[in-house]
Enzyme design. Structure first.
Site, PDB file in Angstrom:
ATOM      1  N   ASP A  13       0.735  -1.417  -0.059  1.00 50.82           N
ATOM      2  CA  ASP A  13       0.015  -0.103   0.065  1.00 50.82           C
ATOM      3  C   ASP A  13       0.698   1.252  -0.147  1.00 50.82           C
ATOM      4  OD1 ASP A  13      -2.305   1.200   0.088  1.00 50.82           O
ATOM      5  OD2 ASP A  13      -2.414   1.571   2.210  1.00 50.82           O
ATOM      6  N   ASN A  61     -10.679  -2.498  -5.103  1.00 49.80           N
ATOM      7  CA  ASN A  61     -10.191  -1.463  -5.904  1.00 49.80           C
ATOM      8  C   ASN A  61     -10.961  -1.219  -7.084  1.00 49.80           C
ATOM      9  OD1 ASN A  61      -6.776  -2.682  -4.666  1.00 49.80           O
ATOM     10  ND2 ASN A  61      -8.060  -0.846  -4.078  1.00 49.80           N
TER      11      ASN A  61
HETATM   12  C1  IPE Z   1      -5.234  -2.608  -0.015  1.00 50.50           C
HETATM   13  O1  IPE Z   1      -5.029  -1.175  -0.112  1.00 50.50           O
HETATM   14  C2  IPE Z   1      -5.200  -3.288  -1.184  1.00 50.50           C
HETATM   15  C3  IPE Z   1      -3.841  -3.342  -1.963  1.00 50.50           C
HETATM   16  C4  IPE Z   1      -2.862  -2.910  -1.406  1.00 50.50           C
HETATM   17  C5  IPE Z   1      -3.899  -4.045  -3.252  1.00 50.50           C
HETATM   18  P1  IPE Z   1      -6.129  -0.050  -0.190  1.00 50.50           P
HETATM   19  O2  IPE Z   1      -5.351   1.365  -0.482  1.00 50.50           O
HETATM   20  O3  IPE Z   1      -6.935  -0.592  -1.202  1.00 50.50           O
HETATM   21  O4  IPE Z   1      -6.795  -0.266   1.067  1.00 50.50           O
HETATM   22  P2  IPE Z   1      -7.691   0.781   2.090  1.00 50.50           P
HETATM   23  O5  IPE Z   1      -8.431   1.355   1.173  1.00 50.50           O
HETATM   24  O6  IPE Z   1      -6.745   1.814   2.341  1.00 50.50           O
HETATM   25  O7  IPE Z   1      -7.963   0.041   3.282  1.00 50.50           O
HETATM   26  C1  IPE Z   2      -1.451   0.363  -3.350  1.00 50.93           C
HETATM   27  O1  IPE Z   2      -1.261   1.552  -3.165  1.00 50.93           O
HETATM   28  C2  IPE Z   2      -1.811  -0.480  -4.752  1.00 50.93           C
HETATM   29  C3  IPE Z   2      -3.181  -0.492  -5.036  1.00 50.93           C
HETATM   30  C4  IPE Z   2      -4.072  -0.641  -4.123  1.00 50.93           C
HETATM   31  C5  IPE Z   2      -3.299  -1.263  -6.425  1.00 50.93           C
HETATM   32  P1  IPE Z   2      -2.595   2.687  -3.355  1.00 50.93           P
HETATM   33  O2  IPE Z   2      -2.941   2.904  -4.729  1.00 50.93           O
HETATM   34  O3  IPE Z   2      -3.756   2.265  -2.410  1.00 50.93           O
HETATM   35  O4  IPE Z   2      -1.956   4.056  -2.889  1.00 50.93           O
HETATM   36  P2  IPE Z   2      -2.594   4.919  -1.831  1.00 50.93           P
HETATM   37  O5  IPE Z   2      -2.924   4.177  -0.565  1.00 50.93           O
HETATM   38  O6  IPE Z   2      -3.700   5.577  -2.296  1.00 50.93           O
HETATM   39  O7  IPE Z   2      -1.310   5.848  -1.398  1.00 50.93           O
HETATM   40 MG    MG Z   3      -4.026   2.419  -0.352  1.00 52.37          MG
END
Ligand code: IPE
Ligand code: IPE
Ligand code: MG
Length: 235
Positions: A13, A61
């Site tokens: 993340d 996502n």
């Molecule tokens: C978790 O991250 C999913 C992945 C890393 C693929 P998210 O960014 O989707 O999770 P939340 O929304 O912060 O809980």
């Molecule tokens: C994790 O990074 C990757 C995926 C969920 C695909 P994020 O896209 O959630 O990045 P932040 O949390 O918004 O910084």
């Molecule tokens: Mg995230």
């Protein structure tokens, strides 16, 4: 270092915030994150980690903009089809966990290609959780189990936590060390069944910056944990 975890899992993340803080697009953060994953997979293999599970795209996502989802899907295709050669040559075996429904056919093709290419590899297993949800996995496992019960392939008295785990997407050992980057301390529906006794590690790092030395730090943290599994400490 002697106590190496069998199964390490990473919630990757923080890609978006990594990029935004640098005045870059979120997409640039995802691209940088993919490069980090490539490095970590090779490093995990060198360290003797048997399984590395990574959360690459959650079922939730899909709530993001079409632009971001499309970018991620295209990035995954490029990685699975072209950029993963170094990982594959390192004898890493790639598996995918998650639901295939809702995924574009070119994404599924790319997944199948890399799964086939690496099926005989005997090194570290890289389990990529893609269109994955932990609750969905438990529901899908229950449905499969229900079918086997109905067709008498399994008897009610033979159902226990070990046999149930065979119905999950993959038959893998339990997670020993669960890392979440991105400065959040939550599971976000990741590998709920598999992480029952996992040691949790939350580095203050966005995923693109989680390089080999950061994994070393996590392994050091793990090495110092006293895992009791409900028992009491033995001197
Ligand atoms: C978790 O991250 C999913 C992945 C890393 C693929 P998210 O960014 O989707 O999770 P939340 O929304 O912060 O809980
Ligand atoms: C994790 O990074 C990757 C995926 C969920 C695909 P994020 O896209 O959630 O990045 P932040 O949390 O918004 O910084
Ligand atoms: Mg995230």
């Amino acid at each position: 270092m002697n106590k190496i975890p069998n199964h390490v899992a990473i919630i990757m993340d923080g890609n978006g915030r990594w990029a935004t803080e640098r005045g870059m697009s979120r997409s640039a953060g995802h691209k940088e994150g993919a490069k980090t994953l490539e490095k970590l997979a090779i490093y995990a293999q060198d360290k003797g980690i048997k399984v590395l599970s990574v959360y690459a795209f959650s079922t939730d996502n899909f709530k993001r903009s079409k632009e971001e989802v499309d970018y991620l899907m295209n990035l995954f295709i490029v990685y699975f089809k072209e950029k993963f050669d170094r990982v594959i040559k390192k004898n890493v075996k790639v598996l995918f966990s998650g639901r295939k429904v809702n995924l574009r056919s070119d994404v599924i093709d790319a997944m199948e290609e890399v799964t086939n290419k690496t099926k005989d590899n005997t090194g570290c297993i890289l389990n990529i959780c893609f269109n994955y949800g932990g609750q969905e996995e438990i529901v899908d496992a229950s449905l499969k189990l229900f079918k086997d019960l109905n067709s008498k392939k399994i008897k009610e008295e033979d159902i226990n936590k070990e046999t149930f785990s065979k119905y999950l997407y993959q038959d893998l050992p339990p997670i020993d060390l669960l890392i979440r980057t991105g400065k959040e301390q939550r599971l976000s529906n990741f590998m709920l069944y598999e992480s029952s006794y996992a040691e949790l590690y939350f580095p203050d790092t966005y995923f693109p910056d989680f390089k080999e030395n950061c994994l070393d730090e996590a392994l050091k943290y793990y090495e110092n944990r006293d895992r009791r599994f409900g028992n009491i400490k033995k001197d």
